[in-house]
Design an enzyme around this catalytic site. Structure first.
Site, PDB file in Angstrom:
ATOM      1  CB  THR A 184      -0.959  -0.028   1.208  1.00 29.34           C
ATOM      2  OG1 THR A 184      -1.633   1.215   1.280  1.00 29.34           O
ATOM      3  CG2 THR A 184      -0.226  -0.280   2.519  1.00 29.34           C
ATOM      4  CD  GLU A 327      -3.331  -0.775   4.967  1.00 33.09           C
ATOM      5  OE1 GLU A 327      -4.216  -0.636   4.086  1.00 33.09           O
ATOM      6  OE2 GLU A 327      -2.432   0.063   5.149  1.00 33.09           O
ATOM      7  CD1 TRP A 443     -10.535  16.186  17.230  1.00 32.72           C
ATOM      8  CD2 TRP A 443      -8.619  16.460  16.135  1.00 32.72           C
ATOM      9  NE1 TRP A 443      -9.551  15.539  17.942  1.00 32.72           N
ATOM     10  CE2 TRP A 443      -8.367  15.690  17.285  1.00 32.72           C
ATOM     11  CE3 TRP A 443      -7.552  16.768  15.271  1.00 32.72           C
ATOM     12  CZ2 TRP A 443      -7.081  15.237  17.618  1.00 32.72           C
ATOM     13  CZ3 TRP A 443      -6.292  16.306  15.601  1.00 32.72           C
ATOM     14  CH2 TRP A 443      -6.063  15.544  16.769  1.00 32.72           C
TER      15      TRP A 443
END
Lengths: 540, 540
Positions: A184, A327, A443
């Protein structure tokens, strides 16, 4: 007390035997330079057995890595089974990676042989002398007249197969044995290797046959447009072989018009690809008979609501979004609409389809605070790092010290995606963890801010990165590509955004750029932007 | 080389968590004496957690056997999960076995507690003092006013649950741990115990969600008419919980009219039961709205072609046959029609549906010569013992010396069924191995001969057994039940059969009997006939 059930291991040999025995008349259609090649699973199985003999005769180690550099074809599917069923490990090289990355991963995996489509020799051959473990290059002639190098390492696939006798596959006792690997391309450092086991691949294939997932059945004609070197073509190849579905392989003809023609001509029932593909294909589908089509699967990056709706309006079928990553084998969620939404409006449904969907059986998900790791509620509001565990989710990278950063102490994969999860289990991605802007302890989602900015009529593209701020720790920097000939000012942008995002998200900093830099697989490369503006400080 | 995938074990706790988290609004409808009880999976999950606490408080051993003596109900489903998710082993007692067999299996399994439906106390309670390991009898009040014994062993299910707090299920590390057991009533000797593992149950559930198998999805309303004490209701309960499908449980109301009413009233999409059930239910379905119904699954014994066709004509839906046995969890094959038969005639399709179907993913089948064990071809002609292997196929019986007879040296289950397999994988049962008549070194199928005999208009029922013959080793004895008032002679029978079976199959011996003896589960008991005619020798 122990169960008294057969210790029958889950291996790809079972899937192979199944197709050979039950579905010998079904098969694969592959687009080649000269037209469509057709092969039955009966013939394919014989060739795959011969290919295993070829691997023996080439002297490939019992668990040696067998690399491919190839399009989606029936021959690639032969390699998908001959390597693992003979105990070896398939390694699909991503033909679109930067040359240095390809060299790195072939060396890191210790590939002993590379099977290359003739049409890709022009890309592959210049690298060959840099590959330290590769002893053989086997050319699969797809009819594209690339020059075949006169080199002792090079042999012809069909010549080797013609001379080989079909192998009996060994009994593999250990279902956790490696079956395949795929690297990846992280946005920092070298690509990382994921190693699939026979068990994980068999279970992931079962997952694809489940009704509420991809629902692959014997009646299907499955077309993976997503490449077989990109997260196993989302597992659809093994799933189709397990189900006995026909496969339709686009080969090197990945142009939108060719894909559209194939969908109609081969009466494809399920097609799968990334959003860019479906954006390109849509106009080419006009006027075509797509009555066989039941699902257009899309993943790899978030599917814009507008794209799914455009398909619904023109083709009569919205896009089915799925989410996963290399994954995760890769499928972890699918965007099937639960029965509770039977009476929802078109608008509600479109909004639901823009989410990444609900976890399929055997996959567990959770979201965690990116800073503290604390698990967050499924309330559709809390944003946390999406973490996954399950029998087809990686637990480590291959020989890689960076594994510790990507897996929690209790074994969950840290996906790096930031998501909300609704009470009924719909995952909605809002950002990547490393792209979040941390401002005053809260955030800011760079993706949501970008989407708001790109809604501005004078802006073509935009990317948001965090830059250091003394008071707030970080503040967003808006990197903006105006539409041709337009000019955009900070004040105008802030005014436009004021009604669209929380006030504390409003950027104080604007950069006009020529284009947003992209990675080798076409995603926004914020890493490049961060390097470019490494010295930039936020304006108070 | 090992795969680097999560060592996540396949356990029922995953299925439980999935329903609790993703499908809290879906649930179970159960017919009780007072009407239909409804419960959501959210409520069910809370009750199941409390039930685990109850098991702790009753002092049930960490891997103790938790027996049930119950109809298909939501409470039974609580036990289906509370026992295995708390590390214990569910043991479903078959309420229809002979009392001696029930006593034997409860003792053999060392059941520590029995959960009994109140309506079944009249059957169960007379046995209780013969059960040597049972310390507790927990009564589940289904509204049927059977007298509840005043005994220190007896407690009320709801009272215990009301006092318990919900448990956190332990993490089960070993997916091969026992989850449940079920005894199969062989026709000789005591019943034999099959022990399912968490792994086998999870994989079997996944199998049920596969499109070409039972295709259970979140949109379904699944009604297992097949009892939860009979081969796990064919795994449909765990499958429905995994998929988030609603369950419709008939409780003690197993009469055809009640089943038919439930199918319409609850808009059942998939219903499953043995042929006897569907024979009884068909007339009750007249005039009902069954537009929700997509599959009527039938197994347990061969489905007569006429029954499936009658359903197709009246209900618009032929019966979907499945085959399996307690030892196979149970589903091994389903009778889905492959796409190659898209253009087949109604007659060809009816014939195909009368076969037992093709193996579902992860199940492997073969046929072997009953005498030599040699593997036979899949040509639709060769008749051999059907053998099976796969992750949900038993490899031994629980503490039973008879295991060796039922499993081959290479680990395959000897099903005792005789079958042909066609080149495209359709299994067709023709007999039981022990019922074959071995004449002159060749096998006569008792079932086929019986079917030919029963086609005679003056014959109501017939069973064929082998009797000793000096020259041919064995010859068939026709045991015949004439239609009311009719008389049947041997000559007349032989003449009738002459055009229907090979000449050497024609019986020389006829017995007129009053009825064919049946086993406790309603199958022909040839064992009884063999005992009855033990002295009989064939006529030359």
């Amino acid at each position: 007390m122990q169960g008294l059930m057969s210790q029958y291991p889950l291996t790809l040999t079972h899937i192979f035997n199944r197709a050979e025995r039950l579905f010998a008349d079904k098969g694969v259609a592959t687009v080649q330079a000269g037209g469509i090649d057709r092969i039955t699973y009966g013939e394919w199985a014989q060739r795959t057995r011969k290919l295993a003999t070829v691997l023996d005769e080439l002297g490939i180690s019992p668990d040696g890595r067998v690399a491919t550099f190839a399009w989606n074809t029936a021959r690639h599917l032969e390699l998908y089974f001959a390597a693992p069923c003979s105990g070896r490990v398939l390694h699909t090289l991503n033909i679109r990676l930067f040359p240095d990355d390809i060299v790195y991963i072939a060396d890191h995996a210790e590939d002993e042989v590379v099977f290359v489509d003739r049409s890709l020799l022009g890309v592959f051959w210049p690298l060959v002398d840099r590959l330290s473990t590769v002893k053989h290059v086997i050319v699969m002639d797809d009819g594209v007249p690339e020059e075949v190098p006169d080199d002792p390492r090079v042999q012809d696939y069909e010549t080797l197969l013609a001379a080989a006798s079909p192998a009996e596959f060994p009994v593999l006792e250990d279902e956790n044995q490696a079956a395949a690997m795929c690297y990846t391309s992280g946005t920092t450092g070298h690509p990382k290797g994921v190693v699939y086991s026979h068990r994980s691949t068999v279970l992931h294939s079962m997952g694809a046959l489940v009704v509420d997932a991809a629902a692959v059945s014997e009646k299907d004609r499955v077309m993976p447009v997503v490449p077989m070197f990109h997260a196993n073509a989302w597992g659809l190849c093994q799933a189709a072989v397990m189900a006995g579905a026909n496969l339709v392989m686009p080969g090197p003809k990945m142009q939108p018009a060719a894909i559209a023609e194939l969908m109609e001509g081969e009466k494809v029932t399920l097609a799968a690809g990334v959003p860019t593909i479906w954006m390109g294909v849509l106009p080419e589908l006009k006027g075509r008979d797509l009555s066989s089509l039941r699902d257009i699967v899309c993943g790899g990056s978030a599917v814009p609501k507008s794209l799914s709706e455009a398909y619904r309006e023109q083709v009569g079928l919205p896009i089915l979004q799925a989410w996963g990553m290399t994954e995760t084998s890769p499928v972890a969620t699918t965007g099937r609409i639960k029965s509770q939404f039977a009476d929802a409006s078109d608008e509600e449904l479109a909004d639901l389809r823009a989410a990444q969907g609900t976890p399929i059986p055997l996959v567990e998900l959770r979201i965690a605070d990116p800073a503290t790791g604390e698990e967050l509620p499924w309330d559709g509001e809390a944003r946390g790092e999406l973490q996954a565990i399950g029998p087809w989710i990686a637990r480590a990278y291959y020989n890689d010290e960076r594994s510790d950063d990507s897996f929690t102490e209790d074994g969950w994969l840290r996906t790096g995606d930031v998501a909300t999860i609704s009470p009924n289990g719909y995952v909605r991605l809002v950002d990547r963890t490393k792209d979040l802007v941390k401002s005053g302890g809260e955030w800011i989602s760079s993706v949501e801010l970008e989407n708001a900015i790109m809604a501005h009529p004078k802006i073509a593209e935009a990317a948001v990165i965090g830059i250091p701020d003394e008071k707030w720790s970080e503040r967003p920097l808006a990197c903006v590509v105006p539409e041709n000939g337009e000019e955009v000012t900070l004040d105008e942008l802030r005014e436009f955004l004021a009604e669209r995002v929380p006030k504390w998200w409003l950027p104080n900093d604007l950069e006009i750029i020529e284009e947003v830099p992209k990675t080798s697989v076409g995603k926004f490369s914020k890493k490049t932007l961060r390097e470019q503006f490494a010295e930039r400080k936020a304006t108070a």
